[in-house]
Design a protein around this motif. Structure first.
Motif, PDB file in Angstrom:
ATOM      1  N   PRO A 321       0.847  -1.201   0.000  1.00  0.00           N
ATOM      2  CA  PRO A 321       0.000   0.000   0.000  1.00  0.00           C
ATOM      3  C   PRO A 321       0.879   1.246   0.000  1.00  0.00           C
ATOM      4  CG  PRO A 321      -0.845  -1.609   1.567  1.00  0.00           C
ATOM      5  CD  PRO A 321       0.486  -2.125   1.095  1.00  0.00           C
ATOM      6  N   THR A 322       0.347   2.320  -0.494  1.00  0.00           N
ATOM      7  CA  THR A 322       1.152   3.537  -0.672  1.00  0.00           C
ATOM      8  C   THR A 322       0.605   4.699   0.159  1.00  0.00           C
ATOM      9  OG1 THR A 322      -0.171   4.203  -2.584  1.00  0.00           O
ATOM     10  CG2 THR A 322       1.786   2.855  -2.998  1.00  0.00           C
ATOM     11  N   PHE A 323       1.423   5.726   0.281  1.00  0.00           N
ATOM     12  CA  PHE A 323       0.978   6.977   0.880  1.00  0.00           C
ATOM     13  C   PHE A 323       1.526   8.132   0.051  1.00  0.00           C
ATOM     14  CE2 PHE A 323       4.880   5.795   3.205  1.00  0.00           C
ATOM     15  CZ  PHE A 323       5.659   6.927   3.053  1.00  0.00           C
ATOM     16  N   THR A 324       0.876   9.277   0.180  1.00  0.00           N
ATOM     17  CA  THR A 324       1.246  10.433  -0.642  1.00  0.00           C
ATOM     18  C   THR A 324       1.370  11.689   0.211  1.00  0.00           C
ATOM     19  OG1 THR A 324       0.038   9.486  -2.508  1.00  0.00           O
ATOM     20  CG2 THR A 324       0.605  11.820  -2.653  1.00  0.00           C
ATOM     21  N   ASP A 325       2.458  12.403   0.017  1.00  0.00           N
ATOM     22  CA  ASP A 325       2.648  13.742   0.611  1.00  0.00           C
ATOM     23  C   ASP A 325       2.501  13.773   2.127  1.00  0.00           C
ATOM     24  OD1 ASP A 325       3.129  14.782  -1.891  1.00  0.00           O
ATOM     25  OD2 ASP A 325       1.053  15.386  -2.231  1.00  0.00           O
ATOM     26  N   TYR A 326       3.191  12.860   2.804  1.00  0.00           N
ATOM     27  CA  TYR A 326       3.255  12.939   4.261  1.00  0.00           C
ATOM     28  C   TYR A 326       4.265  14.011   4.645  1.00  0.00           C
ATOM     29  CZ  TYR A 326       0.518   8.693   5.224  1.00  0.00           C
ATOM     30  OH  TYR A 326      -0.497   7.777   5.349  1.00  0.00           O
ATOM     31  N   LYS A 327       3.943  14.805   5.659  1.00  0.00           N
ATOM     32  CA  LYS A 327       4.848  15.869   6.092  1.00  0.00           C
ATOM     33  C   LYS A 327       6.153  15.269   6.597  1.00  0.00           C
ATOM     34  CE  LYS A 327       1.037  18.909   7.417  1.00  0.00           C
ATOM     35  NZ  LYS A 327       0.310  19.532   8.552  1.00  0.00           N
ATOM     36  N   ASN A 328       7.265  15.850   6.137  1.00  0.00           N
ATOM     37  CA  ASN A 328       8.598  15.377   6.498  1.00  0.00           C
ATOM     38  C   ASN A 328       9.187  16.319   7.552  1.00  0.00           C
ATOM     39  OD1 ASN A 328      11.271  14.535   6.610  1.00  0.00           O
ATOM     40  ND2 ASN A 328      11.400  14.159   4.402  1.00  0.00           N
ATOM     41  N   HIS A 329       9.669  15.767   8.645  1.00  0.00           N
ATOM     42  CA  HIS A 329      10.253  16.586   9.706  1.00  0.00           C
ATOM     43  C   HIS A 329      11.420  17.421   9.176  1.00  0.00           C
ATOM     44  CE1 HIS A 329      12.613  17.489  13.380  1.00  0.00           C
ATOM     45  NE2 HIS A 329      11.423  17.538  13.964  1.00  0.00           N
ATOM     46  N   ALA A 330      12.090  16.892   8.165  1.00  0.00           N
ATOM     47  CA  ALA A 330      13.238  17.606   7.597  1.00  0.00           C
ATOM     48  C   ALA A 330      12.812  18.729   6.651  1.00  0.00           C
ATOM     49  CB  ALA A 330      14.140  16.622   6.847  1.00  0.00           C
ATOM     50  N   GLY A 331      11.497  18.786   6.368  1.00  0.00           N
ATOM     51  CA  GLY A 331      10.999  19.819   5.462  1.00  0.00           C
ATOM     52  C   GLY A 331      10.307  19.225   4.258  1.00  0.00           C
ATOM     53  N   ASN A 412      -6.995   6.999  10.846  1.00  0.00           N
ATOM     54  CA  ASN A 412      -7.839   6.898   9.652  1.00  0.00           C
ATOM     55  C   ASN A 412      -7.076   7.131   8.358  1.00  0.00           C
ATOM     56  OD1 ASN A 412     -10.439   6.390  10.924  1.00  0.00           O
ATOM     57  ND2 ASN A 412     -10.207   8.444  11.781  1.00  0.00           N
ATOM     58  N   SER A 413      -5.756   7.244   8.437  1.00  0.00           N
ATOM     59  CA  SER A 413      -4.942   7.383   7.229  1.00  0.00           C
ATOM     60  C   SER A 413      -5.116   6.134   6.363  1.00  0.00           C
ATOM     61  CB  SER A 413      -3.468   7.543   7.601  1.00  0.00           C
ATOM     62  OG  SER A 413      -3.275   8.683   8.418  1.00  0.00           O
ATOM     63  N   LYS A 414      -5.222   6.320   5.074  1.00  0.00           N
ATOM     64  CA  LYS A 414      -5.447   5.198   4.162  1.00  0.00           C
ATOM     65  C   LYS A 414      -4.341   4.159   4.274  1.00  0.00           C
ATOM     66  CE  LYS A 414      -6.429   4.147  -0.702  1.00  0.00           C
ATOM     67  NZ  LYS A 414      -5.376   3.135  -0.894  1.00  0.00           N
ATOM     68  N   ASP A 418      -5.072   0.409   5.081  1.00  0.00           N
ATOM     69  CA  ASP A 418      -4.723  -0.593   4.066  1.00  0.00           C
ATOM     70  C   ASP A 418      -3.856  -1.701   4.648  1.00  0.00           C
ATOM     71  OD1 ASP A 418      -6.164   0.693   2.139  1.00  0.00           O
ATOM     72  OD2 ASP A 418      -4.442   1.621   1.143  1.00  0.00           O
ATOM     73  N   TYR A 419      -3.040  -1.361   5.638  1.00  0.00           N
ATOM     74  CA  TYR A 419      -2.192  -2.368   6.279  1.00  0.00           C
ATOM     75  C   TYR A 419      -2.898  -3.057   7.453  1.00  0.00           C
ATOM     76  CZ  TYR A 419       2.361  -2.414   3.999  1.00  0.00           C
ATOM     77  OH  TYR A 419       3.402  -2.635   3.109  1.00  0.00           O
ATOM     78  N   GLU A 420      -4.195  -2.727   7.646  1.00  0.00           N
ATOM     79  CA  GLU A 420      -4.981  -3.355   8.711  1.00  0.00           C
ATOM     80  C   GLU A 420      -4.294  -3.200  10.067  1.00  0.00           C
ATOM     81  OE1 GLU A 420      -8.061  -5.314   8.830  1.00  0.00           O
ATOM     82  OE2 GLU A 420      -8.352  -4.057   7.087  1.00  0.00           O
TER      83      GLU A 420
END
Length: 458
Positions: A321-331, A412-414, A418-420
């Motif tokens: 499963p994938t994720f998109t545009d998670y905030k990165n602590h490094a910026g 509730n993040s997809k 998706d990873y149950e």
């Protein structure tokens, strides 16, 4: 409630007047919650069911709950409201999120029962003060402490005149089960709190559990304490079976549950276990086969099959499963697509999660050991948006390494759904092509993680 199915069962009564009696198998719960800061959910106490509660702009809500379960929890992200229902209840719940302790009230049918349970919980907390300290007491003191709590809550029960006779009778039984459940867990918790793994209770400490009836269906579905005693018994049996037959503990537990004679108890225990543990199974095929061979509840089986079908899509070699545009602590932000090219070890965690925090030193050691190797370490926080600054501060204060990301919608993040993922910490290993190596990888503190890395020649 969108997915809770309720119905009216009409039973023809063959009395002389031939009147039709309506039997309800649901309860209505309504109320008003003010100063809500996020999503409010309604959950079954056993965690087999959870859905968002539909809240109006002014905080008002109304919902219908199936009474196949009697205990539910309304959770606003901070405060849990434990509610008890019976068929036909029309219960009203109201409180202010910002002043929960002083504003929570119940009214309507079932108010007296729920008000007692609330008062009982407050009374026990006041008598215990620091719950963990109780497990430091010696055996006699511990028993005396919980006997006094039992007596106090029994007296409290008598002050609630509006409570039904049936509820009062069952509650008195539950007060005894609460005492028995606490002494049953005493050895385990004392070991944990005192760090003395050699501690053993006296031979006769649990004599009050001799000849205990583990087959009472009425007690099982009314009392969470009775249910915990059954769960403890079958877990102990499973540990012995796992050791003697050299099998996984979850498989052993399903086998021990298969011996339960009461059909309804067996179905419920199987379903509760499958709902919360199937996503952790290393041998999901055997897990599912044992479940289906022993459960004959069609509604439960349909839910478990849906989860099984989803989990088989998380097997080794399947696309992650994938994720998109998670905030990165490094910026900036980062997506799962950006991680391809190396093995990726993902830690799903939160700042409030004690077991997650305990893994940090081990994770740092593994990161250091595999620095500049063909693997990257990614930590994904599922903290709520309101705790974003808390997350940023902890990353800095604890000098967390690797790639630190913040999920887009906490639980509730997809990606999480998706990873149950039912509990954290959760660790996932993905190969350089974005395919799953292990959807439930060993923790950093587990030596098997390094063994796995060696097998993969990382």
């Amino acid at each position: 409630m969108k997915k809770i199915i309720f119905s009216l069962i009409f039973v023809a009564c063959f009395a002389c007047d031939k009147k039709e009696e309506t039997i309800l198998d649901y309860a209505v719960v309504s109320g008003k919650i003010i100063n809500i800061k996020g999503v409010v959910t309604i959950n079954s106490y056993d965690r087999t069911f959870s859905e968002p509660l539909d809240i109006a702009a002014d905080g008002a809500f109304v919902d219908t709950l199936s009474t196949d379960k009697s205990s539910y929890v309304i959770f606003d992200g901070t405060n849990p409201v434990f509610i008890y229902i019976e068929p036909g209840y029309n219960l009203n719940v109201a409180y202010d999120v910002n002043d929960f302790e002083n504003t929570l009230t119940f009214s309507g049918e079932g108010a007296d029962e729920n008000s007692y349970l609330l008062a009982r919980n407050k009374n026990e907390k006041a008598l215990l003060k620091n719950r963990f300290d109780a497990y430091k007491l010696d055996e006699a003191e511990f028993k005396d402490k919980f006997k006094s709590i039992k007596k106090s809550n029994d007296s409290l029960l008598e002050t609630f005149d509006g409570i039904s006779k049936a509820f009062k009778t069952m509650t008195k039984r539950d007060l005894n089960f609460n005492y028995l459940a606490r002494i049953n867990e005493y050895e385990k918790y004392r070991k944990y709190i005192t760090k003395d793994n050699s501690f053993k209770v006296s031979d006769d400490f649990l004599s009050e559990l001799d000849n205990f009836d583990y087959t009472n269906e009425k007690d099982y579905f009314f009392s969470q304490n009775y249910k915990s005693l059954l769960t403890s018994k079958y877990r102990n049996d499973a540990e012995k079976l796992a050791e003697s037959d050299t099998i996984a503990t979850d498989i052993a537990y399903l086998k021990t549950l298969s011996s339960i004679e009461n059909k309804n108890i067996k179905n419920d225990m199987l379903f509760s276990f499958a709902s919360t543990n199937m996503s952790y199974a290393k041998d999901i095929e055997t897990f599912y086969k044992l479940y289906t061979e022993n459960s004959d509840n069609e509604d439960n089986n349909a839910i478990v099959k849906e989860r099984y079908d989803k989990l088989t899509g998380l097997s080794k070699g399947k696309p992650s499963p994938t994720f998109t545009d998670y905030k990165n602590h490094a910026g900036g932000t980062m997506s799962s697509e950006d991680l391809k090219g190396k093995y990726t070890y993902i830690d799903v965690w939160a700042t409030w999660c004690g077991p997650c925090i305990r893994e940090i030193p081990s994770l740092k050691k593994v990161e250091e050991q595999y620095h500049n190797k063909n693997i990257q370490f990614v930590s994904v926080s599922i903290d709520k948006e309101k705790d974003f600054e808390t997350w940023k501060t902890m990353v800095n204060d604890k000098e967390l390494g690797g790639i630190q990301l913040f999920a887009d919608n906490d639980w509730n993040s997809k990606f999480v759904k998706d990873y149950e993922i039912q509990g954290i910490p959760r660790f996932i290993l993905i190969d350089p092509n974005g395919n799953i190596v292990d959807s439930n990888a060993p923790r950093p503190s587990d030596p098997n993680l390094i063994n796995l890395f060696k097998e993969l020649k990382i």
